[in-house]
Design a protein around this motif. Structure first.
Motif, PDB file in Angstrom:
ATOM      1  N   GLN A  58      51.673  40.747  10.556  1.00 35.65           N
ATOM      2  CA  GLN A  58      52.013  41.001  11.943  1.00 35.65           C
ATOM      3  C   GLN A  58      50.817  40.652  12.832  1.00 35.65           C
ATOM      4  O   GLN A  58      49.739  41.191  12.661  1.00 35.65           O
ATOM      5  N   VAL A  59      51.036  39.740  13.760  1.00 38.92           N
ATOM      6  CA  VAL A  59      49.972  39.337  14.662  1.00 38.92           C
ATOM      7  C   VAL A  59      49.866  40.341  15.799  1.00 38.92           C
ATOM      8  O   VAL A  59      50.874  40.738  16.385  1.00 38.92           O
ATOM      9  N   GLN A  60      48.670  40.748  16.083  1.00 43.06           N
ATOM     10  CA  GLN A  60      48.442  41.655  17.208  1.00 43.06           C
ATOM     11  C   GLN A  60      47.396  41.065  18.143  1.00 43.06           C
ATOM     12  O   GLN A  60      46.372  40.546  17.700  1.00 43.06           O
ATOM     13  N   LEU A  61      47.679  41.157  19.412  1.00 47.37           N
ATOM     14  CA  LEU A  61      46.736  40.743  20.449  1.00 47.37           C
ATOM     15  C   LEU A  61      46.431  41.965  21.303  1.00 47.37           C
ATOM     16  O   LEU A  61      47.351  42.636  21.777  1.00 47.37           O
ATOM     17  N   VAL A  62      45.161  42.241  21.485  1.00 47.87           N
ATOM     18  CA  VAL A  62      44.761  43.424  22.237  1.00 47.87           C
ATOM     19  C   VAL A  62      43.842  43.012  23.373  1.00 47.87           C
ATOM     20  O   VAL A  62      42.742  42.494  23.139  1.00 47.87           O
ATOM     21  N   GLU A  63      44.316  43.237  24.592  1.00 56.41           N
ATOM     22  CA  GLU A  63      43.525  42.923  25.769  1.00 56.41           C
ATOM     23  C   GLU A  63      42.650  44.097  26.168  1.00 56.41           C
ATOM     24  O   GLU A  63      43.000  45.257  25.928  1.00 56.41           O
ATOM     25  N   SER A  64      41.549  43.791  26.801  1.00 62.37           N
ATOM     26  CA  SER A  64      40.673  44.820  27.357  1.00 62.37           C
ATOM     27  C   SER A  64      39.898  44.219  28.518  1.00 62.37           C
ATOM     28  O   SER A  64      39.873  42.996  28.690  1.00 62.37           O
ATOM     29  N   GLY A  65      39.274  45.093  29.302  1.00 60.27           N
ATOM     30  CA  GLY A  65      38.419  44.627  30.383  1.00 60.27           C
ATOM     31  C   GLY A  65      38.997  44.749  31.770  1.00 60.27           C
ATOM     32  O   GLY A  65      38.311  44.461  32.754  1.00 60.27           O
ATOM     33  N   GLY A  66      40.247  45.173  31.871  1.00 66.17           N
ATOM     34  CA  GLY A  66      40.829  45.340  33.190  1.00 66.17           C
ATOM     35  C   GLY A  66      40.260  46.556  33.903  1.00 66.17           C
ATOM     36  O   GLY A  66      39.514  47.337  33.326  1.00 66.17           O
ATOM     37  N   GLY A  67      40.623  46.694  35.170  1.00 71.71           N
ATOM     38  CA  GLY A  67      40.144  47.845  35.916  1.00 71.71           C
ATOM     39  C   GLY A  67      40.343  47.674  37.404  1.00 71.71           C
ATOM     40  O   GLY A  67      41.010  46.743  37.856  1.00 71.71           O
ATOM     41  N   LEU A  68      39.747  48.589  38.151  1.00 77.61           N
ATOM     42  CA  LEU A  68      39.811  48.570  39.617  1.00 77.61           C
ATOM     43  C   LEU A  68      38.489  48.045  40.162  1.00 77.61           C
ATOM     44  O   LEU A  68      37.429  48.598  39.833  1.00 77.61           O
ATOM     45  N   VAL A  69      38.568  46.986  40.946  1.00 70.66           N
ATOM     46  CA  VAL A  69      37.371  46.385  41.534  1.00 70.66           C
ATOM     47  C   VAL A  69      37.622  46.094  43.007  1.00 70.66           C
ATOM     48  O   VAL A  69      38.763  46.167  43.476  1.00 70.66           O
ATOM     49  N   GLN A  70      36.566  45.743  43.703  1.00 72.23           N
ATOM     50  CA  GLN A  70      36.683  45.388  45.106  1.00 72.23           C
ATOM     51  C   GLN A  70      36.776  43.864  45.245  1.00 72.23           C
ATOM     52  O   GLN A  70      36.327  43.117  44.363  1.00 72.23           O
ATOM     53  N   ALA A  71      37.321  43.438  46.353  1.00 67.83           N
ATOM     54  CA  ALA A  71      37.404  42.007  46.624  1.00 67.83           C
ATOM     55  C   ALA A  71      36.009  41.384  46.555  1.00 67.83           C
ATOM     56  O   ALA A  71      35.043  41.953  47.080  1.00 67.83           O
ATOM     57  N   GLY A  72      35.919  40.235  45.893  1.00 70.17           N
ATOM     58  CA  GLY A  72      34.655  39.557  45.726  1.00 70.17           C
ATOM     59  C   GLY A  72      33.961  39.851  44.403  1.00 70.17           C
ATOM     60  O   GLY A  72      33.030  39.133  44.019  1.00 70.17           O
ATOM     61  N   ASP A  73      34.404  40.902  43.719  1.00 66.57           N
ATOM     62  CA  ASP A  73      33.807  41.263  42.435  1.00 66.57           C
ATOM     63  C   ASP A  73      34.293  40.335  41.322  1.00 66.57           C
ATOM     64  O   ASP A  73      35.188  39.498  41.525  1.00 66.57           O
ATOM     65  N   SER A  74      33.701  40.527  40.155  1.00 69.01           N
ATOM     66  CA  SER A  74      34.082  39.756  38.971  1.00 69.01           C
ATOM     67  C   SER A  74      34.524  40.693  37.854  1.00 69.01           C
ATOM     68  O   SER A  74      34.112  41.861  37.802  1.00 69.01           O
ATOM     69  N   LEU A  75      35.353  40.171  36.973  1.00 68.51           N
ATOM     70  CA  LEU A  75      35.775  40.884  35.767  1.00 68.51           C
ATOM     71  C   LEU A  75      35.890  39.879  34.636  1.00 68.51           C
ATOM     72  O   LEU A  75      36.201  38.704  34.873  1.00 68.51           O
ATOM     73  N   ARG A  76      35.665  40.356  33.427  1.00 66.63           N
ATOM     74  CA  ARG A  76      35.915  39.519  32.263  1.00 66.63           C
ATOM     75  C   ARG A  76      36.907  40.236  31.356  1.00 66.63           C
ATOM     76  O   ARG A  76      36.624  41.338  30.875  1.00 66.63           O
ATOM     77  N   LEU A  77      38.016  39.611  31.126  1.00 60.98           N
ATOM     78  CA  LEU A  77      39.014  40.140  30.211  1.00 60.98           C
ATOM     79  C   LEU A  77      38.787  39.572  28.821  1.00 60.98           C
ATOM     80  O   LEU A  77      38.375  38.420  28.670  1.00 60.98           O
ATOM     81  N   SER A  78      39.084  40.391  27.820  1.00 64.39           N
ATOM     82  CA  SER A  78      38.970  39.960  26.434  1.00 64.39           C
ATOM     83  C   SER A  78      40.315  40.120  25.746  1.00 64.39           C
ATOM     84  O   SER A  78      41.093  41.013  26.074  1.00 64.39           O
ATOM     85  N   CYS A  79      40.563  39.261  24.776  1.00 65.16           N
ATOM     86  CA  CYS A  79      41.784  39.327  23.985  1.00 65.16           C
ATOM     87  C   CYS A  79      41.396  39.140  22.525  1.00 65.16           C
ATOM     88  O   CYS A  79      41.047  38.031  22.106  1.00 65.16           O
TER      89      CYS A  79
END
Length: 122
Positions: free
Chosen positions: A1-22
């Motif tokens: 069974q293949v599983q993909l798990v995302e992380s790294g989301g959240g609440l940020v302000q305009a202009g900020d950066s985020l990095r999501l992982s899978c």
């Protein structure tokens, strides 16, 4: 069974950066193309970015080129989405997907993660 798990989301302000992982399990990193899609409330799921099996080819939604970057670490079986200069309209649930070949189409991907919420405040 293949599983993909995302992380790294959240609440940020305009202009900020985020990095999501899978992170993928039971799936050799180089055996599948990986992609990110997003879905805002009341809207259809839309393509964000995709990367080929060995990372040699990438594709982006035209509106996101220059702000978002997709990458992958084959040794870690992980794909990433670096998001810079975030805007309120980037607010959505972001989904990771895996498929046989790079595509911008939802139906081309047979494996999906559960999604991670990204909220950008103005």
């Amino acid at each position: 069974q293949v599983q993909l798990v995302e992380s790294g989301g959240g609440l940020v302000q305009a202009g900020d950066s985020l990095r999501l992982s899978c992170a993928s399990s039971s799936l050799t990193s180089s055996s599948a193309a990986m992609a990110w899609f997003r879905q805002a409330p009341g809207k259809e799921r839309e393509f964000v970015a995709a990367i080929s099996r060995f990372g040699r080819t990438t594709s982006y939604a035209d509106s996101l080129k220059g702000r978002f970057t997709i990458s992958r670490d084959i040794a870690k079986n992980t794909a990433y989405l670096q998001m810079n200069s975030l805007k309120p309209e980037d607010t959505a649930v972001y989904y990771c997907a895996a498929g046989l070949r790079l595509s911008t189409v939802v139906s081309a991907y047979g494996y999906w993660g559960q999604g991670t919420q990204v909220t950008v405040s103005s």
